[in-house]
Design a protein around this motif. Structure first.
Motif, PDB file in Angstrom:
ATOM      1  N   LEU A 216      90.751  40.909   9.473  1.00 39.70           N
ATOM      2  CA  LEU A 216      89.234  41.082   9.458  1.00 39.70           C
ATOM      3  C   LEU A 216      88.744  42.519   9.899  1.00 39.70           C
ATOM      4  CD1 LEU A 216      88.518  37.442  10.249  1.00 39.70           C
ATOM      5  CD2 LEU A 216      88.637  38.224   8.062  1.00 39.70           C
ATOM      6  N   GLU A 217      87.776  43.073   9.373  1.00 45.42           N
ATOM      7  CA  GLU A 217      87.038  44.073  10.046  1.00 45.42           C
ATOM      8  C   GLU A 217      85.639  43.376  10.473  1.00 45.42           C
ATOM      9  OE1 GLU A 217      87.831  46.906  10.728  1.00 45.42           O
ATOM     10  OE2 GLU A 217      89.545  47.319   9.469  1.00 45.42           O
ATOM     11  N   ARG A 218      85.302  43.394  11.737  1.00 48.00           N
ATOM     12  CA  ARG A 218      84.198  42.818  12.479  1.00 48.00           C
ATOM     13  C   ARG A 218      83.063  43.663  12.854  1.00 48.00           C
ATOM     14  NH1 ARG A 218      89.054  40.864  14.079  1.00 48.00           N
ATOM     15  NH2 ARG A 218      89.741  39.133  14.074  1.00 48.00           N
ATOM     16  N   THR A 219      81.664  43.429  12.575  1.00 49.31           N
ATOM     17  CA  THR A 219      80.805  44.146  13.388  1.00 49.31           C
ATOM     18  C   THR A 219      79.876  43.016  13.822  1.00 49.31           C
ATOM     19  OG1 THR A 219      79.211  44.005  11.378  1.00 49.31           O
ATOM     20  CG2 THR A 219      81.030  45.829  11.532  1.00 49.31           C
ATOM     21  N   SER A 220      78.785  43.566  14.428  1.00 52.36           N
ATOM     22  CA  SER A 220      77.834  42.329  15.147  1.00 52.36           C
ATOM     23  C   SER A 220      76.984  41.341  13.842  1.00 52.36           C
ATOM     24  CB  SER A 220      76.679  42.972  16.057  1.00 52.36           C
ATOM     25  OG  SER A 220      75.952  43.985  15.073  1.00 52.36           O
ATOM     26  N   ARG A 221      77.239  42.115  12.600  1.00 51.58           N
ATOM     27  CA  ARG A 221      76.426  41.434  11.503  1.00 51.58           C
ATOM     28  C   ARG A 221      77.083  40.904  10.479  1.00 51.58           C
ATOM     29  NH1 ARG A 221      70.620  44.738  11.143  1.00 51.58           N
ATOM     30  NH2 ARG A 221      70.054  44.362  13.216  1.00 51.58           N
ATOM     31  N   HIS A 222      78.477  41.555  10.287  1.00 49.74           N
ATOM     32  CA  HIS A 222      79.289  41.318   9.187  1.00 49.74           C
ATOM     33  C   HIS A 222      80.640  41.267   9.172  1.00 49.74           C
ATOM     34  CE1 HIS A 222      79.893  42.105   4.713  1.00 49.74           C
ATOM     35  NE2 HIS A 222      80.776  42.881   5.114  1.00 49.74           N
ATOM     36  N   VAL A 223      81.359  40.417   8.647  1.00 48.58           N
ATOM     37  CA  VAL A 223      82.833  40.293   8.458  1.00 48.58           C
ATOM     38  C   VAL A 223      83.332  40.746   7.102  1.00 48.58           C
ATOM     39  CG1 VAL A 223      84.642  38.770   8.559  1.00 48.58           C
ATOM     40  CG2 VAL A 223      82.754  38.574  10.226  1.00 48.58           C
ATOM     41  N   SER A 224      84.259  41.318   6.960  1.00 50.74           N
ATOM     42  CA  SER A 224      84.910  41.859   5.816  1.00 50.74           C
ATOM     43  C   SER A 224      86.322  41.946   5.846  1.00 50.74           C
ATOM     44  CB  SER A 224      84.525  43.289   5.423  1.00 50.74           C
ATOM     45  OG  SER A 224      84.919  44.259   6.166  1.00 50.74           O
ATOM     46  N   LEU A 225      86.991  41.469   4.609  1.00 50.67           N
ATOM     47  CA  LEU A 225      88.406  41.412   4.624  1.00 50.67           C
ATOM     48  C   LEU A 225      89.161  42.765   4.441  1.00 50.67           C
ATOM     49  CD1 LEU A 225      88.917  38.717   2.139  1.00 50.67           C
ATOM     50  CD2 LEU A 225      89.177  38.487   4.444  1.00 50.67           C
ATOM     51  N   THR A 226      90.306  42.953   5.385  1.00 54.99           N
ATOM     52  CA  THR A 226      91.059  44.370   5.131  1.00 54.99           C
ATOM     53  C   THR A 226      91.805  43.807   3.713  1.00 54.99           C
ATOM     54  OG1 THR A 226      92.839  43.498   6.436  1.00 54.99           O
ATOM     55  CG2 THR A 226      91.308  44.794   7.647  1.00 54.99           C
ATOM     56  N   ARG A 227      92.708  44.777   3.584  1.00 58.87           N
ATOM     57  CA  ARG A 227      93.632  44.514   2.324  1.00 58.87           C
ATOM     58  C   ARG A 227      94.530  43.341   2.656  1.00 58.87           C
ATOM     59  NH1 ARG A 227      94.492  43.401  -2.553  1.00 58.87           N
ATOM     60  NH2 ARG A 227      96.788  43.992  -3.287  1.00 58.87           N
ATOM     61  N   ALA A 228      95.224  43.491   3.757  1.00 58.01           N
ATOM     62  CA  ALA A 228      96.035  42.538   4.355  1.00 58.01           C
ATOM     63  C   ALA A 228      95.433  40.987   4.211  1.00 58.01           C
ATOM     64  CB  ALA A 228      96.643  42.878   5.488  1.00 58.01           C
ATOM     65  N   GLY A 229      94.213  41.073   4.605  1.00 55.37           N
ATOM     66  CA  GLY A 229      93.149  39.879   4.667  1.00 55.37           C
ATOM     67  C   GLY A 229      93.132  39.433   3.234  1.00 55.37           C
ATOM     68  N   GLU A 230      92.849  40.184   2.242  1.00 57.61           N
ATOM     69  CA  GLU A 230      92.414  39.645   0.840  1.00 57.61           C
ATOM     70  C   GLU A 230      93.781  39.011   0.344  1.00 57.61           C
ATOM     71  OE1 GLU A 230      91.562  43.206  -1.199  1.00 57.61           O
ATOM     72  OE2 GLU A 230      89.669  43.333  -0.331  1.00 57.61           O
ATOM     73  N   VAL A 231      95.082  39.825   0.821  1.00 56.90           N
ATOM     74  CA  VAL A 231      96.320  39.131   0.449  1.00 56.90           C
ATOM     75  C   VAL A 231      96.536  37.660   0.949  1.00 56.90           C
ATOM     76  CG1 VAL A 231      98.750  39.191   0.457  1.00 56.90           C
ATOM     77  CG2 VAL A 231      97.377  41.245  -0.266  1.00 56.90           C
ATOM     78  N   LEU A 232      96.297  37.405   2.282  1.00 56.12           N
ATOM     79  CA  LEU A 232      96.427  36.120   3.141  1.00 56.12           C
ATOM     80  C   LEU A 232      95.490  35.235   2.596  1.00 56.12           C
ATOM     81  CD1 LEU A 232      98.027  34.774   4.907  1.00 56.12           C
ATOM     82  CD2 LEU A 232      96.261  35.469   6.633  1.00 56.12           C
ATOM     83  N   LEU A 233      94.182  35.501   2.150  1.00 51.29           N
ATOM     84  CA  LEU A 233      93.176  34.709   1.620  1.00 51.29           C
ATOM     85  C   LEU A 233      93.808  34.048   0.237  1.00 51.29           C
ATOM     86  CD1 LEU A 233      90.661  33.329   1.380  1.00 51.29           C
ATOM     87  CD2 LEU A 233      89.467  35.271   0.477  1.00 51.29           C
ATOM     88  N   LYS A 234      94.191  34.933  -0.603  1.00 49.88           N
ATOM     89  CA  LYS A 234      94.746  34.518  -1.978  1.00 49.88           C
ATOM     90  C   LYS A 234      96.028  33.529  -1.981  1.00 49.88           C
ATOM     91  CE  LYS A 234      97.077  36.382  -6.312  1.00 49.88           C
ATOM     92  NZ  LYS A 234      97.141  37.591  -7.006  1.00 49.88           N
TER      93      LYS A 234
END
Length: 290
Positions: free
Chosen positions: A48-66
């Motif tokens: 995950l890429e984290r900021t104070s307002r937002h969480v997004s998926l890395t490429r590895a995160g997208e694979v793990l989610l699927k």
């Protein structure tokens, strides 16, 4: 990773927010954050890429989610199957989708030495494979063609003619046979909302009969379905077209009761085929040898 960690990650990945994910899971946010950090350290990748307002998926995160969704679905299906082991088997089919086999199948299976109770679920069009995969159903009766039968085992039961169903006043109703080219320009039903075309979306066979009788469409249906839609309709064979009924189950299943149910379905199909042949109708053919 364990299933709890995976469920935590999927919740965060789907919500894109730690607070909402924690509420969904019924836990506090700090232990959820620590669990995701431990998972990333163990895997050696950032998920995950984290900021104070937002969480997004890395490429590895997208694979793990699927893949994580698939794994969690598989675990849930396995739990349902284990809980039902030794209990009733569930057979699923759409309305009119059994070619008349289901009643004789249930009667014959009840006398089998490995018989268990059988529950029947009548589902919507196209829902059978999903109900098998998620463990809701043990056996489905469905027809070819199917878009995706991966992970499923099949036994061909019956092959029968496809019939064009028309209003009796239709210009083609008196023909002995029809070719696909004869139906150019006709309106056909859409069996799901995603089905191509401009015809009405169908949810049950009663709706089909009403719309055909009103002259709103024509339909191509298995003969066992077409012959029982009701009066006021004409049925004409579609030249050279056949449809095959399958018994379908999860390919990893090995329990004796399910195997006995499949064998019984094949035996009933043979009996029905022999009866149809002796009657001279030619409606049903056995698709495979027993």
């Amino acid at each position: 990773m364990d299933s709890r960690e995976l469920a935590y990650f999927v919740a965060v990945a789907e919500e894109r927010n730690f607070t909402r994910a924690a509420d969904r899971l019924g836990i506090a946010q700090p232990p959820l954050s620590r669990a995701i950090q431990r998972l990333e350290r163990r895997l050696g990748v950032r998920l995950l890429e984290r900021t104070s307002r937002h969480v997004s998926l890395t490429r590895a995160g997208e694979v793990l989610l699927k893949e994580g969704r698939k794994a969690l679905d598989g675990l849930a299906a396995a739990e349902r199957l284990v809980l039902r082991a030794g209990r009733a088997l569930t057979v699923v089919t759409k309305p009119g989708g059994d070619a008349g086999l289901l009643g004789p199948l249930l009667d014959r299976f009840a006398a089998h030495p490995d018989a268990v109770a059988v529950e029947v679920v009548i589902c919507g069009i196209g829902e059978e494979p999903a109900l098998l995969r998620d463990g809701t159903a043990d056996l489905a009766l469905l027809r070819l063609p199917q878009d995706d039968l991966s992970g499923l085992a099949t036994e061909e039961l019956l092959t029968e003619r496809e019939m064009v169903v028309l209003p009796r006043t239709h210009r083609l109703a008196g023909r002995a046979t029809l070719r696909p080219a004869d139906l150019a320009g006709e309106t056909f039903p859409r069996w799901t909302a995603q089905w191509p075309g401009t015809g009405p979306v169908i949810r049950d066979t009663g709706q089909v009969a009403e719309l055909i009788a009103l002259g709103r469409m024509v339909a191509v249906l298995p003969e066992s379905v077409a012959r029982h839609l009701g009066r006021g309709l004409a049925t004409v064979p579609l030249d050279g077209r056949r449809t095959t009924l399958l018994a379908v189950w999860r390919e990893e299943r090995r329990d004796r009761a399910l195997a006995a149910l499949v064998r019984t379905a094949a035996e009933v199909a043979v009996t029905r085929s022999a009866s149809a042949t002796s009657a001279g109708s030619g409606v049903v053919e056995r698709a495979v040898t027993s």
